[in-house]
Design a protein around this motif. Structure first.
Motif, short mmCIF file in Angstrom:
data_model
loop_
_atom_site.label_atom_id
_atom_site.label_comp_id
_atom_site.label_asym_id
_atom_site.label_seq_id
_atom_site.Cartn_x
_atom_site.Cartn_y
_atom_site.Cartn_z
N GLY A 89 0.82 -1.20 0.00
CA GLY A 89 0.00 0.00 0.00
C GLY A 89 0.85 1.25 0.00
N ALA A 90 0.30 2.33 0.51
CA ALA A 90 0.97 3.63 0.46
C ALA A 90 2.23 3.67 1.33
CB ALA A 90 0.00 4.73 0.89
N PHE A 91 2.25 2.92 2.42
CA PHE A 91 3.40 2.89 3.31
C PHE A 91 4.01 1.50 3.30
CE2 PHE A 91 0.84 6.41 4.85
CZ PHE A 91 1.79 7.40 4.96
N ASP A 92 5.32 1.45 3.43
CA ASP A 92 6.03 0.17 3.42
C ASP A 92 6.10 -0.47 4.80
OD1 ASP A 92 6.68 0.29 0.62
OD2 ASP A 92 8.10 1.88 1.14
N PHE A 93 6.12 0.35 5.84
CA PHE A 93 6.19 -0.16 7.21
C PHE A 93 5.31 0.69 8.11
CE2 PHE A 93 10.08 -2.30 6.00
CZ PHE A 93 10.06 -3.43 6.79
N TYR A 94 4.73 0.02 9.10
CA TYR A 94 4.16 0.69 10.26
C TYR A 94 4.97 0.18 11.44
CZ TYR A 94 0.12 2.33 7.65
OH TYR A 94 -0.70 2.97 6.75
N ILE A 95 5.48 1.11 12.23
CA ILE A 95 6.29 0.75 13.38
C ILE A 95 5.58 1.23 14.64
CG2 ILE A 95 8.50 1.09 14.53
CD1 ILE A 95 9.72 1.55 11.76
N HIS A 96 5.29 0.30 15.52
CA HIS A 96 4.64 0.60 16.80
C HIS A 96 5.75 0.75 17.84
CE1 HIS A 96 1.63 -0.89 20.10
NE2 HIS A 96 1.89 0.39 20.23
N MET A 97 5.80 1.88 18.51
CA MET A 97 6.87 2.13 19.45
C MET A 97 6.36 2.73 20.75
SD MET A 97 8.63 5.17 17.30
CE MET A 97 7.58 5.55 15.90
N SER A 98 7.18 2.64 21.77
CA SER A 98 6.89 3.22 23.08
C SER A 98 8.10 4.04 23.51
CB SER A 98 6.61 2.11 24.10
OG SER A 98 6.35 2.66 25.37
N VAL A 99 7.85 5.26 23.96
CA VAL A 99 8.91 6.18 24.38
C VAL A 99 8.50 6.88 25.67
CG1 VAL A 99 9.82 6.56 22.04
CG2 VAL A 99 7.96 8.00 22.90
#
Length: 155
Positions: A103-113
């Motif tokens: 799709g439009a994005f190659d990666f979705y990255i879920h992160m916690s900061v």
């Protein structure tokens, strides 16, 4: 592997809801002998049906006060670049999970900061600094919920 039967699906459902359950308790809940239960779990692990067991961490209790999703576009796009991105980012403490997408994005990255400054630094230093990253859109996660049921397609 042979097709999963109703007992296997009951085992998966119980493990999905509580990966810490003892084999004895699991066997009792699905009404089979503990030795049979253990063999079925081992068989499903060796066949790749069960890939691991995980705990659900409340990131706020360990200083991860903000969760975010970064949507990333890569250019050029190749298997080597995709693998390098995964191998570089997954070990980082901020990363919860990564989704390689079509799709439009190659990666979705879920992160916690810990805070917005940590998020800004992490996105700049770990993601946008990469030559192959051409676009990043970051969104805050207000709430994350996990489905309480496992999708059982073999029924």
């Amino acid at each position: 592997m042979k097709k999963l039967d109703d007992v296997d699906l009951k085992i998966l459902t119980q493990l999905f809801n509580d990966a810490d359950i003892t084999n004895k308790e699991l066997a009792q809940k699905v009404s089979i002998a503990p030795s049979t239960c253990l063999e079925r779990v081992k068989r499903m692990k060796s066949a790749g049906v069960i890939k691991g067991s995980y705990i659900d961490v409340n990131y706020n209790t360990i200083g991860g006060n903000i969760q975010a999703i970064a949507a990333i576009v890569l250019q050029p796009y190749s298997e080597q670049i995709v693998d390098a991105l995964k191998n570089d980012l997954l070990p980082k403490a901020e990363i919860i999970s990564m989704f390689h997408m079509g799709g439009a994005f190659d990666f979705y990255i879920h992160m916690s900061v810990k805070d917005t400054e940590h998020l800004r630094r992490f996105v700049f230093e770990a993601i946008t600094s990469r030559d192959e990253v051409t676009n990043v859109e970051t969104a805050l996660v207000f709430e994350h919920s996990r489905s309480p049921s496992i999708p059982l397609f073999n029924r």
